[in-house]
Design an enzyme around this catalytic site. Structure first.
Site, PDB file in Angstrom:
ATOM      1  N   SER C  10       9.202 -10.712   5.890  1.00  0.00           N
ATOM      2  CA  SER C  10      10.213 -10.054   5.699  1.00  0.00           C
ATOM      3  C   SER C  10       9.784  -8.668   4.753  1.00  0.00           C
ATOM      4  O   SER C  10      10.634  -7.606   4.603  1.00  0.00           O
ATOM      5  CB  SER C  10      11.287 -10.685   4.569  1.00  0.00           C
ATOM      6  N   GLY C  11       8.790  -8.496   4.481  1.00  0.00           N
ATOM      7  CA  GLY C  11       7.947  -7.196   3.903  1.00  0.00           C
ATOM      8  C   GLY C  11       7.768  -6.112   4.759  1.00  0.00           C
ATOM      9  O   GLY C  11       7.760  -6.330   6.240  1.00  0.00           O
ATOM     10  N   CYS C 149      -4.730  -0.504   0.684  1.00  0.00           N
ATOM     11  CA  CYS C 149      -4.439   0.867   1.744  1.00  0.00           C
ATOM     12  C   CYS C 149      -5.071   2.055   1.199  1.00  0.00           C
ATOM     13  O   CYS C 149      -6.090   2.728   1.582  1.00  0.00           O
ATOM     14  CB  CYS C 149      -3.025   1.144   1.581  1.00  0.00           C
ATOM     15  N   ASN C 318      -0.431   3.879   5.431  1.00  0.00           N
ATOM     16  CA  ASN C 318      -0.648   2.711   4.736  1.00  0.00           C
ATOM     17  C   ASN C 318      -0.069   1.484   5.256  1.00  0.00           C
ATOM     18  O   ASN C 318      -0.826   0.389   4.786  1.00  0.00           O
ATOM     19  CB  ASN C 318       0.057   3.086   3.344  1.00  0.00           C
TER      20      ASN C 318
END
Lengths: 351, 351, 351, 351
Positions: C10-11, C149, C318
């Site tokens: 869900s992220g 990132c 990112n």
């Protein structure tokens, strides 16, 4: 100095009220109220407002009556309704920025504010606070109910046609576009920058209570009638400012020049409504960025000869002319101050 | 491999054509044309596209016919008109992204494209390239005229009502909202970031040629009629993507569920039109950010029972489904490739 | 087909993993895991990803081992640590996108990940997943710990100086600038659009764990040493993409051309690192908007003769090269697929 | 009333000068000068400033001396140099916002302003207009050279260390981040919204003349020395406001509390510099959005114990404290007015 208090001090409209009151030559901020953030200083809640005002957020009780001449309620409608009932006979002037007392037609009120119980006796004491249209009635008004941000733009855009020219309008369609500050600081996933930036969010596609409010007001005041007023509202990708696009199909013949002149005439002497030509400056106007931070509402009226429709565009800063600025303007009239007192700041553009 | 050329290689639509063709399994980029930037490599003109394609921008002559099977014209309408006249009988397939051949009604064409001389013989050989509606006619079409970005959204939004349900619509109002990439890379003060960011710019408040185009097409094809279609267009504060809000007042009774089902039915089998419910995901849809970089057009139909109006919302990426992607989709059909070939990229969201 | 599962579906990184896996010719999405949003379909959680994948979010148990060949963990570090312990010997390949296993020096780990208990036996089985530098070790790696990132940009920017030229660098300063997607979808007032848009937010002014991670890695691998590496990180006003500015004061004489050539040499054959000249295109590069949606990391090295410093700039998306894309790239190497499989999408610019 | 003129009335700094002067209780706008847009009214050039000022843009001649007490030059450096030469002995006060007279060291001037011929006699009559540091010298100054926007932030950030604590600083690194209004309204493709929005643009990666200017000034005034001051500058994705991040490696031991107190002490009584704690409010500060439209410079000093470095952050509105506001502040001091006259507006946040 007139002593002013702000309830709902931690919200965005509350923040702009603090900003404007502390810049005002005749108002003095003497009270900050709220149910959350009690004990916090304004600088903790509003990153731009750092000076020490010697005030922290306090719960609101009847005793606020001893400390203020005017109390601004920048609170949710149910809270405003309760506070008004508590304080109406104790505080010399209350300016409510919520929707609690805006709609007078019972069914309309219940349809759009189902959580706000109607209090007809109290409601009829409130004056609808749109200074350009009801300025006279604001003098000495003890209770003022401020229009919603969209409703302000919409009403100022339509009034020259209905109240001014007395036109009977048939179907009126409003497409409203606003920035993210309209949603306040409530935590919602869809309002996170990562999801909200770059959006055209159809958040109220089939109706908006500000349209009901404007419709209710114009019918109450109106010479010209409106058969049907419907609205769709969209969130677009900036923070502060809104534009209403109002589409009207007039019954009779219309002339672009006459329309523009009628608007100029209608708002003559009202410095906060600027009637503008669409191409009079570097960018097409009205555009909310050209009123940012100021109390102006920019209005442009255009005739589209091919579809024989009138397009009325109105832009304002939803936190100033749509909230805190108009609240101060109404309070100025209430207390016999110059209408523009504390509101002479020019737009900050570009921003 | 089908050899593809792009004229107008330095513009934004040209850039997305290069991007999509180089990602396409069945197309090979063999020619880049333009009158400016001759000799420049794509990577100099499009910061994202850095791989060496072994091509530079060249002037277009008849000899391009030896080097391409399909030529995409991402050029201003007058240039497209001239190139089409020159190359129509020489290149196997031309896909024109300009407005030169979109409008068939002479008066409408002259009203909206006064600088593009009508060439009726040539114009009638062009197929209007909206694959979901005229896909069959695109097979073997030598000349394809691609709809405008707004016109695509508008047409895909209305077609289930008129072409599908056969409804006769009276007054139809369109409010279009788009990002800054719609204006291309032309140098204008009002398009500088400092003035354009944060704007709600009413750049075409009383009419837009894409509405004339959609109106012309729907009348040509139509079962259901449209009495009047007018449009206002606004630039809002993001770069890529547009939304059309179309407001329709139906003559008879309407049911929300039926409407949604009719749209689902109409677009069954058409993978690039996604019929969505307004609240089916984290954010209200359709929203152009949810199609960014993809060839999708998201469509939602809503009934507003209070005003008895239908609200049709359609969102697309103006450079993909509104230009380069739809051009590739049309070329796929033309050459008998799978419609989705090279177009299966999912939206890049959030962005 | 290689069966792939995503935990943390869900992220934002989870969403980009789903996007990339469904576009991948050799991977098949067979599992979606998570502790929240169980039972939800991806389309409900990721507005852009609407196709029906036939999967919903499920809790992760040992049985996932029967359903996947590779499991991507886009989970918070403590969750990743637990899942890795549970599944390390059951699932053929685990790619962890969190920081749980990135830092090897115990004190550094405890300083920056105090909530993640060290598990040295497990940690030393993880390969640090930066394909351009450790590609060989990724072949057949069962456990892969993906760099952060910022750490990816920082490491790819510095490696040609330390690992390539073998320079001993003294004090190295990093100033990182990233968009709001770096913060995920956690609800925080400071991440609301109204407060985050237009910001330059110094959110980590005196240190960032990605710098510790890069420092730890370079020291482990290093030929050239780094005396001190410190970082400050800022949130700026866009959504996707980051830039690291790395400032180095070299001990000996330096030549701009030589530097650029050394970088070209170092990354020869590595298609996802694009060594660019600062002025080679329309806009100054590297700029994250020129890699948006792609797996590229753009790197530029500059010598400032007046201050005798080297400025290394590295830009990446990112969520792609900084997360989901690099995860797929590492998995490609792990399974002997072409490194670029499923990752050939070009940047979506402008966006 | 003090009569004020603005040359360069069509630019962004010119626009903010007009805005501030018309809001100023003691200044009266009596002249607008420029070589382009002659005959145009301010409202045509600045969409926000619509009131009729009774002035249009005029060419500048010696006769302006009869019409103004103070002349603000918001002109390019070469134009300012010529105008200053023409008018220095005729106009009571000139405030030059350009870089023509900022740098005193001849080689530095020629390096960074090669197109501005040095005029040493004239230059030495100019006072460098940073009111918080040289306020005394501004009283009765006839000629004032205003610092650059970045130089103001940088100097106000470093002064408490060098001029206040007398520290000798070794290598100082500045990373500057600013919005698009810093580039003015010059037409450049890279400044179009479509290419500039979402950017992190490394436009001056290896040096900036404002760093040379600050370095030159601090050396001139300095107690504490600076061995080397270098700067890199980036354009990020908003319009108004900048942040300088200054990284300093102190020779001796440093304490966070002492540092903060030293800054508070240094700026005591200077209302326009707000020394802030990093976490004192809803968002991390300093952030330029928290000073938008105001004359504040927010400064935060932090010690990073791990790298033993000092991080100084300074945020201001580049058009106000970085240009028009500081110009008015300097003029206030020059004419013996209260320093804050006309500058008491609070930040417009959120915007």
């Amino acid at each position: 100095m007139i002593r002013a208090g702000v309830v709902g001090a931690s919200g965005l409209a509350g923040g702009d009220l603090i900003r404007l009151i502390t810049q005002h030559p005749d108002l003095e901020l003497t009270f900050l109220g709220g149910s959350s953030h009690v004990g916090r200083r304004p600088a903790e809640l509003h990153p731009g407002l750092r000076q020490d005002l010697g005030l922290t957020v306090e719960p609101v009780t009847e005793e606020v009556a001893d400390r203020v001449d005017v109390l601004f309620l920048a609170t949710p409608a149910p809270v405003s309704a309760d506070l008004a009932a508590l304080l109406a006979d104790r505080v010399p002037a209350i300016v409510d920025l919520s929707g609690a007392f805006r709609i007078r037609t019972p069914e309309l009120h219940d349809r759009w504010y189902p959580k706000v119980q109607r209090r007809p006796d109290l409601a009829e004491r409130f004056v609808y606070g749109v200074p350009e249209l009801l300025g006279d009635r604001l003098k000495d008004a003890a209770l003022i109910s401020l229009p919603g941000c969209y409703a302000t733009a919409l009403t100022l855009g339509l009034a020259p046609l209905t109240l001014g020219l007395g036109l009977d309008l048939g179907t009126v369609l409003v497409d409203g576009k606003s920035g993210s500050s309209g949603g306040g600081l409530q935590l919602r996933t869809s309002e996170l920058h990562a999801l909200r930036n770059g959006a055209i969010a159809p958040y109220s596609p089939t109706g908006h209570r500000h349209a009901a409010e404007a419709s209710d007001f114009l019918a109450r005041e109106g010479r010209g009638s409106i058969a049907s007023l419907s609205m769709s509202a969209y969130g677009v990708s900036h923070v502060r400012g809104l534009l209403t696009s109002t589409y009207v199909f007039p019954a009779g013949p219309v002339d672009q020049r006459e329309l523009h002149r009628a608007y100029l005439r209608f708002y003559k002497g009202h410095r906060f409504v600027r009637v503008r030509r669409h191409n009079e400056t570097l960018i097409p106007v009205p555009d909310p960025q050209a009123v940012l931070g100021s109390n102006y509402c920019d209005v442009t009226v255009l005739h589209d000869p091919e579809a024989d429709r009138i397009v009325v565009l109105a832009a304002l800063d939803n936190l100033v002319k749509g909230a805190a600025g108009q609240a101060v303007q109404a309070a100025n009239l209430r207390f016999g101050l110059p209408e523009e007192s504390g509101l002479t700041m020019q737009p900050v553009m570009p921003a």
